[in-house]
Write a protein that holds these residues in place. Structure first.
Motif, PDB file in Angstrom:
ATOM      1  N   PRO A 133       1.138  -0.861  -4.790  1.00  0.00           N
ATOM      2  CA  PRO A 133       1.720  -1.034  -6.125  1.00  0.00           C
ATOM      3  C   PRO A 133       3.235  -1.101  -6.065  1.00  0.00           C
ATOM      4  O   PRO A 133       3.854  -0.770  -5.038  1.00  0.00           O
ATOM      5  N   ALA A 136      -7.011  -1.279 -12.315  1.00  0.00           N
ATOM      6  CA  ALA A 136      -5.574  -1.003 -12.224  1.00  0.00           C
ATOM      7  C   ALA A 136      -5.020  -1.301 -10.840  1.00  0.00           C
ATOM      8  O   ALA A 136      -3.814  -1.554 -10.691  1.00  0.00           O
ATOM      9  N   ASP A 137      -5.868  -1.270  -9.811  1.00  0.00           N
ATOM     10  CA  ASP A 137      -5.409  -1.497  -8.435  1.00  0.00           C
ATOM     11  C   ASP A 137      -5.533  -2.951  -7.993  1.00  0.00           C
ATOM     12  O   ASP A 137      -4.936  -3.351  -6.987  1.00  0.00           O
ATOM     13  N   ARG A 138      -6.310  -3.735  -8.703  1.00  0.00           N
ATOM     14  CA  ARG A 138      -6.603  -5.090  -8.213  1.00  0.00           C
ATOM     15  C   ARG A 138      -5.373  -5.983  -8.083  1.00  0.00           C
ATOM     16  O   ARG A 138      -5.312  -6.808  -7.157  1.00  0.00           O
ATOM     17  N   TRP A 155      -2.662  -5.318  -6.860  1.00  0.00           N
ATOM     18  CA  TRP A 155      -1.875  -4.931  -5.692  1.00  0.00           C
ATOM     19  C   TRP A 155      -2.664  -5.057  -4.393  1.00  0.00           C
ATOM     20  O   TRP A 155      -2.250  -4.556  -3.358  1.00  0.00           O
TER      21      TRP A 155
END
Length: 497
Positions: free
Chosen positions: A327, A362-364, A366
């Motif tokens: 991120p 939320a992580d996709r 990055w």
């Protein structure tokens, strides 16, 4: 050798057509296409206007594991996608395998048949010993026949879930306990496969490489099984090696083609090592002149790696392998530590559909970042992590350009690279991943890759590219079947022709 009418410099400047003369393993002369007459007995390779580039470097793979995988049964996507297909593949292999011989499967993912176990395997293949590796490389699933052999004269490892026949993080225990993992496999087939993709150098990134493994790579290179140069990562025992090669000699042609690489830290979020012990290990390897490479596929692993690297102090060549989730808040830390990131863009294609199901939304954005890392000033290089990823670097480059999964979903479109930047991921020196791409110029080592088309045609679909010829130190180590003709590569008996 004389290579006629080849296209070069399409990354750095306007493409130009040249003749390239090779002598003594190096590029001896460059001139406008058609201006260099062949010499007597000089082999001639007509490029026909196709792109010629330095031999590719894969900066992250596992040679011995790849050699074994080539003889193993695929048990996961894309070859196998359902429980019925997996059972059919295993039973077909069993039908052609003697009962006492092992069946070794690779690449399993739970999307195929869930968390299969010993009981599931016993129903499908009851008599043959079977071991199947999960796609991560950390988990093995065995049936009862295999478990009985493994435990015949040894205590079970800590990572064994006995009833389930699932063995986690116990490769050291497994190594040597089954025929499929004994000894060091021949690398001849691997060398040919890499050459067919234009690869002339690799970084071997297996964490448990020790002095014995290092010597096997040296022996394989010396015996001609492997034409590629090899930078060998491994454990702390490699600190003891004296790296006599000139640090600036990134081609390694003056020696045996094998050099010691960084200390490999294979971090696992669920069991991170002691912080101070890890810092001390890094400091010892740094003192021995070795960089450190940390495997980081989760944010926690990445933060831990950056912390221990800060505490141990910077060293040229320190690397982060994968940086699978990076991120925005970690980018300044990556730059401050001076590390290079070695990414695997092929996973966006190969595993992207699974990421969409399993990775939090939320992580996709990055996942396996590329453009964001470069824009932040972080050196970036590429590897395919074979055999845990597909061997083809050209497919990996296309994944870096398109950022599409196998079923067409786009992941992190802003991370996409231009085709030239995607190619550059595989052109840096082995000892300096993320550095400027190597160039075809007089005096450069004649490690070369000739494509089957000009760059303007190649850049539209890098995955469709085929390698017409690969040269190592001016010696042909691969020629496409259609080009293995006397007319394509021949000694010249008329210098004026």
């Amino acid at each position: 050798m004389l290579i006629r009418n080849a296209e070069i410099d399409f990354i750095h400047a306007a493409a130009r057509r040249v003749d390239v003369r090779i002598a003594g393993g190096r590029i001896a002369e460059l001139a406008a296409a058609g201006s260099l007459p062949p010499r007597v007995d000089e082999a001639v390779l007509d490029a026909g206007g196709a792109a010629l580039l330095p031999g590719l470097h894969d900066h992250h793979l596992h040679l011995a594991a790849l050699a074994v995988a080539l003889d193993s049964l695929p048990c996961g996507p894309p070859q196998v996608t359902t429980a019925a297909a997996l059972a059919e593949a295993l039973q077909a292999r069993a039908a052609t395998t003697a009962e006492h011989e092992w069946i070794r499967g690779i690449g399993y993912h739970e999307s195929v048949a869930g968390e299969i176990d010993r009981i599931w395997l016993d129903r499908v293949v009851p008599r043959h010993p079977v071991r199947i590796q999960q796609r991560s490389g950390r988990l093995w699933i065995v049936n009862s026949a295999a478990l009985a052999l493994l435990l015949a004269d040894a205590a079970p490892p800590p990572g064994l879930a006995y009833r389930a026949g699932r063995i986690l993080d116990a490769d050291d225990w497994l190594r040597g306990r089954s025929p499929s993992s004994r000894g060091f496999p021949s690398l001849a087939r691997v060398g040919r496969l890499l050459a067919a993709h234009g690869i002339t150098g690799v970084t071997e990134t297996t964490a448990h490489n020790d002095l014995a493994q290092y010597r096997h790579f040296v022996a394989a290179r010396a015996a001609g099984e492997l034409a590629q140069d090899v930078l060998v990562m491994g454990d702390a025992s490699l600190d003891a090696l004296t790296d006599t090669a000139n640090a600036a000699d990134t081609t390694m042609e003056t020696g045996i083609g094998v050099r010691r690489g960084p200390l490999k830290l294979h971090l696992h979020e669920h069991a991170l090592p002691d912080f101070d012990v890890t810092v001390a290990a890094i400091a010892r390897s740094h003192a021995a002149g070795r960089a450190v490479a940390a495997h980081c596929v989760t944010l926690a692993e990445l933060v831990f790696a950056l912390g221990v690297l800060e505490a141990a102090g910077a060293h040229p060549g320190d690397r982060i392998e994968h940086a699978a989730i990076a991120p925005p808040e970690v980018l300044p830390l990556l730059r401050a530590r001076g590390v290079t990131v070695v990414s695997q863009p092929n996973f966006i294609f190969e595993r992207g559909d699974t990421y969409l199901r399993e990775v939090p939304a939320a992580d996709r954005p990055w996942l396996y970042r590329l453009r964001g890392l470069l824009d932040a000033g972080i050196p970036l290089a590429g590897g395919v992590d074979a055999p845990f990823g597909q061997v083809d670097p050209w497919a990996a480059m296309q994944a870096a350009v398109e950022r599409r999964s196998r079923h067409g979903a786009v992941l992190g479109a802003v991370e996409a690279l231009a085709p030239e930047a995607a190619l550059a991921l595989f052109l840096a020196p082995l000892a300096a991943p993320g550095a400027a791409p190597r160039r075809i110029e007089v005096g450069a080592t004649a490690d070369l890759c000739l494509l089957d088309r000009p760059w303007a045609a190649a850049r539209g679909n890098l995955a469709a590219v085929r390698v017409a010829a690969t040269l190592k130190l001016g010696r042909l180590i691969h020629a496409a079947a259609e080009n293995r003709t006397e007319a394509y590569l021949r000694p010249c008996d008329n210098p004026q022709s």
